[in-house]
Design a protein around this motif. Structure first.
Motif, mmCIF file in Angstrom:
data_model
loop_
_atom_site.group_PDB
_atom_site.id
_atom_site.type_symbol
_atom_site.label_atom_id
_atom_site.label_comp_id
_atom_site.label_asym_id
_atom_site.label_seq_id
_atom_site.Cartn_x
_atom_site.Cartn_y
_atom_site.Cartn_z
ATOM 1 N N ILE A 1 0.824 -1.198 0.000
ATOM 2 C CA ILE A 1 0.000 0.000 0.000
ATOM 3 C C ILE A 1 0.855 1.243 0.000
ATOM 4 O O ILE A 1 2.032 1.207 0.289
ATOM 5 N N GLN A 2 0.241 2.364 -0.315
ATOM 6 C CA GLN A 2 0.891 3.657 -0.248
ATOM 7 C C GLN A 2 0.509 4.341 1.052
ATOM 8 O O GLN A 2 -0.565 4.110 1.601
ATOM 9 N N ALA A 3 1.383 5.181 1.559
ATOM 10 C CA ALA A 3 1.058 5.941 2.768
ATOM 11 C C ALA A 3 0.004 6.986 2.463
ATOM 12 O O ALA A 3 -0.803 7.357 3.284
ATOM 13 N N SER A 4 -0.004 7.504 1.246
ATOM 14 C CA SER A 4 -0.951 8.541 0.870
ATOM 15 C C SER A 4 -2.315 7.940 0.607
ATOM 16 O O SER A 4 -2.436 6.827 0.105
ATOM 17 N N VAL A 5 -3.375 8.678 0.939
ATOM 18 C CA VAL A 5 -4.729 8.217 0.657
ATOM 19 C C VAL A 5 -5.328 8.974 -0.502
ATOM 20 O O VAL A 5 -6.508 8.889 -0.773
ATOM 21 N N THR B 1 11.803 6.264 0.357
ATOM 22 C CA THR B 1 10.475 6.858 0.283
ATOM 23 C C THR B 1 9.592 6.254 1.358
ATOM 24 O O THR B 1 9.866 5.163 1.878
ATOM 25 N N VAL B 2 8.511 6.960 1.695
ATOM 26 C CA VAL B 2 7.581 6.449 2.699
ATOM 27 C C VAL B 2 6.967 5.134 2.233
ATOM 28 O O VAL B 2 6.866 4.169 2.999
ATOM 29 N N SER B 3 6.557 5.066 0.983
ATOM 30 C CA SER B 3 5.917 3.848 0.489
ATOM 31 C C SER B 3 6.873 2.667 0.517
ATOM 32 O O SER B 3 6.477 1.542 0.835
ATOM 33 N N SER C 1 -6.469 4.703 14.759
ATOM 34 C CA SER C 1 -5.854 3.415 15.039
ATOM 35 C C SER C 1 -6.448 2.321 14.163
ATOM 36 O O SER C 1 -5.719 1.486 13.602
ATOM 37 N N VAL C 2 -7.775 2.316 14.031
ATOM 38 C CA VAL C 2 -8.444 1.339 13.160
ATOM 39 C C VAL C 2 -8.018 1.535 11.715
ATOM 40 O O VAL C 2 -7.675 0.582 11.007
ATOM 41 N N TYR C 3 -8.015 2.778 11.254
ATOM 42 C CA TYR C 3 -7.679 3.067 9.867
ATOM 43 C C TYR C 3 -6.252 2.635 9.530
ATOM 44 O O TYR C 3 -5.983 2.152 8.422
ATOM 45 N N ASP C 4 -5.339 2.796 10.474
ATOM 46 C CA ASP C 4 -3.942 2.497 10.197
ATOM 47 C C ASP C 4 -3.719 1.035 9.836
ATOM 48 O O ASP C 4 -2.761 0.718 9.121
ATOM 49 N N TYR D 1 0.174 -1.806 7.480
ATOM 50 C CA TYR D 1 0.342 -0.497 8.106
ATOM 51 C C TYR D 1 0.289 0.615 7.060
ATOM 52 O O TYR D 1 0.858 0.513 5.974
ATOM 53 N N ARG D 2 -0.368 1.719 7.439
ATOM 54 C CA ARG D 2 -0.484 2.871 6.546
ATOM 55 C C ARG D 2 0.434 4.029 6.950
ATOM 56 O O ARG D 2 0.567 4.992 6.210
ATOM 57 N N GLY D 3 0.976 4.007 8.155
ATOM 58 C CA GLY D 3 1.771 5.134 8.614
ATOM 59 C C GLY D 3 0.920 6.335 8.981
ATOM 60 O O GLY D 3 1.397 7.470 8.941
#
Length: 418
Positions: free
Chosen positions: A23-27, A93-95, A224-227, A233-235
């Motif tokens: 996944i990417q950190a960005s939404v 990179t974050v991703s 917390s749920v979204y992460d 993990y989404r960061g």
């Protein structure tokens, strides 16, 4: 430290693994190229002033070790820092950092398979319910309010006469203001289990019998749920209100006063449209305000747990001055004395909050500035995670890194009665 129910759930979840592309950190719905996305950099020879300057660009200092700061920045923020004279060394990179930490498998709606020792939101609630069921005479669960998306924010009270409001010093432990700091939830659950399961221990019994202990394991349930809801993990740091508010910049004392937070909703330290604009911080305020009985605040001491950097921090964050409005030399000396004693017990580094960098609108400053609560922030393990990895330590360290703070917790409980 985990129940057979929790282990069974982990086994069942592991049996249902599915593959997922990283996944990417960005939404954002827009595709992000490598040249556009946030990256992690190290910056050498930093101090409080330079780290504050870094944060004021909208970049975020993640950790500091020996003066070397690890930061997260967008390409624009990185260029702004270079123009200001900073030398940035790009690490990844974050991703890519998330891809390496996440691997390729997931359990939808839960932590990655290798980290099933962590409690997700529902498991956290179930753990509190089990604690109350096992120890109804000394533990009671209630709620301080609801999150932006309507999730309950539970609070556990531990006391020998738990159904009564006794004239005893009260101590508050809260965790997980920042979504990705899941180790802190485990810290609060560890405190809850220690002071209930070990009530037969004379030292524990003495503390429970002579204090009222409040524990809030997840201040930011939506974040917390979204992460972890994708199974990886989404960061994610903020709450889920619009583009997200940094809950620990939304408290009302000196809100937005001193360049220690951002007015840009896209920044990680966005302080919100107004003080208390986040329902989660408003719920915390209302709960703490409710503990004023007969004109006296009953909560005498508190720890707000975060990750990471292994620090014991005390007020103020909005100024580098030791003695200032709301802080006498005697008061500061007490903060430093107790903070240093706690740090000696757990091996953390003790310092005033602003020694890390300037913050405003945080819980630490409000608890002391508004209520004179002997309030500390603990930045937990690791000392230096090298970037986003520091927010996601493996579940194998949970027991060690939570028990590591037992002595510090006991010191604070003692000091609450001083």
């Amino acid at each position: 430290m985990f129940s057979s129910r929790r282990r069974a759930a982990a086994v069942a979840a592991a049996a249902c693994l599915v593959l997922l592309a990283p996944i990417q950190a960005s939404v954002s719905a827009e595709p992000t190229t490598a040249s556009q996305e946030n990256a992690l950099y190290t910056v050498a020879n930093t101090d409080s002033a330079s780290r504050t300057e870094i944060n004021r660009t909208g970049a975020l200092v993640l950790s500091v070790s020996g003066g070397v700061a690890t930061i997260e920045a967008s390409p624009e923020q990185a260029e702004q820092l270079r123009a200001a004279g900073f030398t940035l060394k790009k690490e990844t990179t974050v991703s890519e950092a998330l891809r390496r930490r996440n691997g390729t498998q997931r359990v939808p709606g839960d932590f990655p398979p290798e980290d099933q020792g962590y409690h997700n939101y529902d498991e956290m609630v179930a753990e509190l319910d089990a604690t109350v069921a096992d120890h109804p005479d000394i533990a009671a669960k209630s709620s301080i309010g609801t999150s932006f998306e309507g999730r309950d924010i539970p609070v556990l009270k531990i006391s020998d006469n738990v159904g009564q409001d006794e004239d005893e010093p009260e101590v508050l432990f809260d965790c997980n203001q920042h979504a990705r700091e899941h180790l802190t939830t485990e810290m609060c659950l560890h405190i809850a289990k220690r002071f209930t399961d070990n009530y037969s221990d004379p030292a524990v019994k003495d503390m429970v019998d002579n204090r009222e202990v409040w524990i809030i394991p997840v201040v930011n349930p939506d974040g917390s749920v979204y992460d972890v809801e994708s199974g990886q993990y989404r960061g994610w740091r903020k709450n889920r209100q619009d583009s997200g508010t940094d809950l620990n910049r939304n408290w009302g004392y000196k809100w937005g006063c001193c360049g220690g937070s951002s007015d840009d909703p896209n920044d990680e330290t966005y302080r919100g449209a107004a003080a208390w604009s986040a329902p989660e911080t408003a719920a915390m305020r209302d709960f703490i305000d409710s503990r004023v009985v007969g004109g006296q605040q009953q909560i005498k001491a508190a720890i707000d747990f975060h990750t990471y950097s292994e620090l014991v921090l005390w007020p103020f964050g909005h100024t580098t001055d030791d003695v200032t409005e709301g802080m006498t030399q005697e008061e500061y000396d007490r903060f430093a004395r107790v903070g240093q004693e706690m740090a000696e017990s757990n091996g953390y580094t003790p310092q005033q909050s602003s020694d890390l960098y300037i913050t405003d609108g945080d819980s630490l400053d409000w608890m002391w500035g508004q209520h004179k609560i002997l309030a500390y922030t603990f930045e937990m393990y690791p000392a230096n995670g090298g970037g986003l990895d520091g927010f996601y330590p493996p579940d194998e360290v949970i027991e060690q890194e939570t028990a590591r703070n037992d002595g510090a917790v006991d010191i604070l409980l003692r000091e609450a009665g001083a």
